[in-house]
Design an enzyme around this catalytic site. Structure first.
Site, PDB file in Angstrom:
ATOM      1  N   SER A 188     -10.056  -0.663   7.153  1.00  0.00           N
ATOM      2  CA  SER A 188      -9.514  -0.446   5.814  1.00  0.00           C
ATOM      3  C   SER A 188      -8.760  -1.619   5.218  1.00  0.00           C
ATOM      4  O   SER A 188      -8.328  -1.547   4.072  1.00  0.00           O
ATOM      5  CB  SER A 188      -8.616   0.792   5.813  1.00  0.00           C
ATOM      6  OG  SER A 188      -9.382   1.960   5.940  1.00  0.00           O
ATOM      7  N   LYS A 232       0.837  -1.201   0.000  1.00  0.00           N
ATOM      8  CA  LYS A 232       0.000   0.000   0.000  1.00  0.00           C
ATOM      9  C   LYS A 232       0.874   1.254   0.000  1.00  0.00           C
ATOM     10  O   LYS A 232       1.867   1.321   0.735  1.00  0.00           O
ATOM     11  CB  LYS A 232      -0.908  -0.025   1.235  1.00  0.00           C
ATOM     12  CG  LYS A 232      -1.927   1.101   1.312  1.00  0.00           C
ATOM     13  CD  LYS A 232      -2.832   0.915   2.533  1.00  0.00           C
ATOM     14  CE  LYS A 232      -3.899   1.982   2.636  1.00  0.00           C
ATOM     15  NZ  LYS A 232      -4.808   1.764   3.789  1.00  0.00           N
ATOM     16  N   SER A 263      -9.687   1.882   2.923  1.00  0.00           N
ATOM     17  CA  SER A 263      -8.824   2.606   2.020  1.00  0.00           C
ATOM     18  C   SER A 263      -7.817   1.718   1.284  1.00  0.00           C
ATOM     19  O   SER A 263      -7.153   2.176   0.347  1.00  0.00           O
ATOM     20  CB  SER A 263      -8.052   3.671   2.823  1.00  0.00           C
ATOM     21  OG  SER A 263      -7.199   3.063   3.791  1.00  0.00           O
TER      22      SER A 263
END
Length: 507
Positions: A181, A82, A157
């Site tokens: 997330s 990420k 996210s």
């Protein structure tokens, strides 16, 4: 197995093929890089790719295996990271114009652990800006699509990481979980995601959103793969003041043992009443959840219902604590020290005016919204009424969890009350925030949680099943999740759920 087909196997199988010499890490990594080139123009899972760095790491992994010195079972298996996690020499932007093009001079501890284990990092995945959102629509560099339906969100996210897994672009991925997330994107893409116990995976080098809630964790397509990655990244770190010295390890062994025995006799499963359906839950989600409970009973677990009375205030408390910490953490982006700098178009160039111009241009609407909310909650005259009260509610929620775990070994609920929605469908911020109702309690309490796919809803989209365990008892997630996944795969789906996803190309 043909090299171009190996990407459709799970990480544990890829590791086995590497160990036997049937494939090299260079071949495996190149196959995934080719896949990214072929489909990511449609998916948009990656913000940055690192073919040179990944292939160099793959060659190093092949050398270690040739010498019999592979440091981990996963050595040579590619991973996606990420873009909230610092990677030295590779851009880390938090999906924000504020950090566009920034290359960290150091690695996050988590990144160091991946490199030391010999996992080639193929690239950095998209996210909601500074991890603020649940749809990956709030990235400054474009949205990410759900491989199950390209008109729908992949969650957030950590939506880029989840989409990369579901699109077969990477066998492993790293996400972060502040209010769900990792778990929510896993749920809506038919993958597996784990939020470890807070403090067991280092936050050093992970760009901060809300420091008392942020938790990096593993994502993969199976429970075993997630466990293998968990064992790589969990470690004590003196650079993280919240790091725990006794991080649970050996999760992969737990899964393998559980899937051999397929027995949950004696395991007490608590169904959280406050999270078992109601307003805002899709009927297909609730139906899938209850069908999965029947499988747990079939495996020998006992099912009980648990009341957690203060969960009704969890959403309110979270959306005061989180923005308050956001306000503090993002104050550093001031146009002075690093990152974007925008000077006023006219008038004097003062520190205050540069800061205003920079933050106005560098932050997106959702980030600005949370900064304003958090700053107000911390302001004089409102601190005790809002932020102070939210901290008290957090304590009550932690006590609810402690009481529930005296009666139960694990707690369960749907991961998300809905399946993946269409882009632009949730244009009301409050409607979006309410979708976090099932996941945020774990972050407020610091307990570990797992989402694994439990089937398809009536709309043909994946549903996630959430398992929660006491702090430092992450192994319980993997025991229950491992058995449940095997039962679903063998007895219900007749194979992996992702095999039912609309293919981006023939597999």
């Amino acid at each position: 197995m043909a090299t171009d087909q190996i990407i459709f196997s799970d990480a544990a199988e890829q590791a086995r093929l590497l160990a036997t010499g049937e494939v090299s890490s260079r071949e495996l990594t190149q196959a995934h890089l080719d896949r990214i080139d072929a489909v990511d123009g449609t998916i948009g899972a990656f913000l940055a790719r690192d073919p040179e760095g990944a292939l160099a790491a793959a060659d190093a992994a092949d050398e270690l295996r040739a010498q019999g010195k592979a440091p981990h079972e996963l050595t040579g298996v590619p991973v996606a990271v990420k873009d909230l996690i610092c990677t030295r020499g590779l851009a880390t932007t938090a999906a924000s114009k504020m950090l566009e093009g920034w290359e960290p001079p150091y690695d996050a501890t988590l990144t160091t652990n991946l490199r030391q284990a010999g996992l080639p990092i193929v690239g950095k995945t998209n996210l909601d800006e500074f991890a603020m959102g649940g749809s990956t629509e709030h990235s400054a560099f474009g949205r990410t699509a759900n491989p199950w339906d390209l008109g729908r969100i992949p969650g957030g996210s950590s939506g880029g990481s989840a989409a990369a897994l579901a699109a077969w672009e990477a066998p492993l991925a790293i996400g972060t979980d502040t209010g769900g997330s990792i778990r929510q994107p896993a749920a809506v893409t038919g993958t597996v995601g784990v939020k470890p116990t807070y403090g067991t995976v280092s936050r050093f080098g992970v760009i901060a959103m809300a420091s008392s809630l942020d938790t990096p964790g593993p994502m993969a397509r199976t429970v075993l793969d997630t466990a293998l990655l968990h064992d790589v990244i969990a470690s004590y770190d003196h650079l993280d003041s919240t790091s725990l010295s006794d991080a649970p390890r050996g999760m992969a062994d737990v899964v393998r043992h559980a899937q051999q025995g397929m027995d949950l006799t004696g395991v007490r499963v608590g169904v959280i009443d406050q999270l078992d359906g109601g307003d805002g839950y899709q009927a297909g989600v609730v139906k899938s959840f209850h069908s999965t409970l029947e499988l747990l009973e079939k495996a020998g677990a006992t099912i009980d219902r648990v009341e957690m009375p203060h969960l009704e205030y969890a959403l309110d408390a979270y959306y005061l604590i989180m923005p308050a910490e956001v306000s503090s953490n993002l104050a550093r982006y001031d146009g002075m020290r690093y990152g974007l700098r925008v000077e006023p178009e006219s008038g004097p160039v003062t520190a205050e005016r540069v800061m205003a111009a920079t933050r106005g241009a560098g932050f997106g609407d959702e980030v600005k919204r949370r900064i304003i909310l958090g700053t107000h909650a911390l302001s004089a005259g409102y601190y005790d009424a809002y932020y102070g009260s939210a901290l008290k509610v957090r304590t009550l929620i932690q006590r609810d969890f402690a009481a529930a775990f005296e009666r139960c070994d694990v707690l369960v609920s749907p991961t998300s009350p809905v399946t993946a929605f269409r882009f632009g469908e949730k244009d009301d911020p409050l409607a979006m925030y309410k979708l976090d109702v099932t996941t945020i309690p774990a972050n407020l309490a610091g307990v570990p949680g797992m989402s694994l796919p439990s089937g398809l809803s009536d709309d043909g989209l994946p549903v996630g099943f959430q398992i929660l365990a006491p702090q430092r008892c992450d192994d319980r997630l993997y025991r229950v999740g491992g058995v449940l996944e095997s039962m679903l795969t063998q007895d219900v789906w007749g194979g992996p759920l992702l095999a039912k996803a609309p293919a981006l190309e023939e597999k």
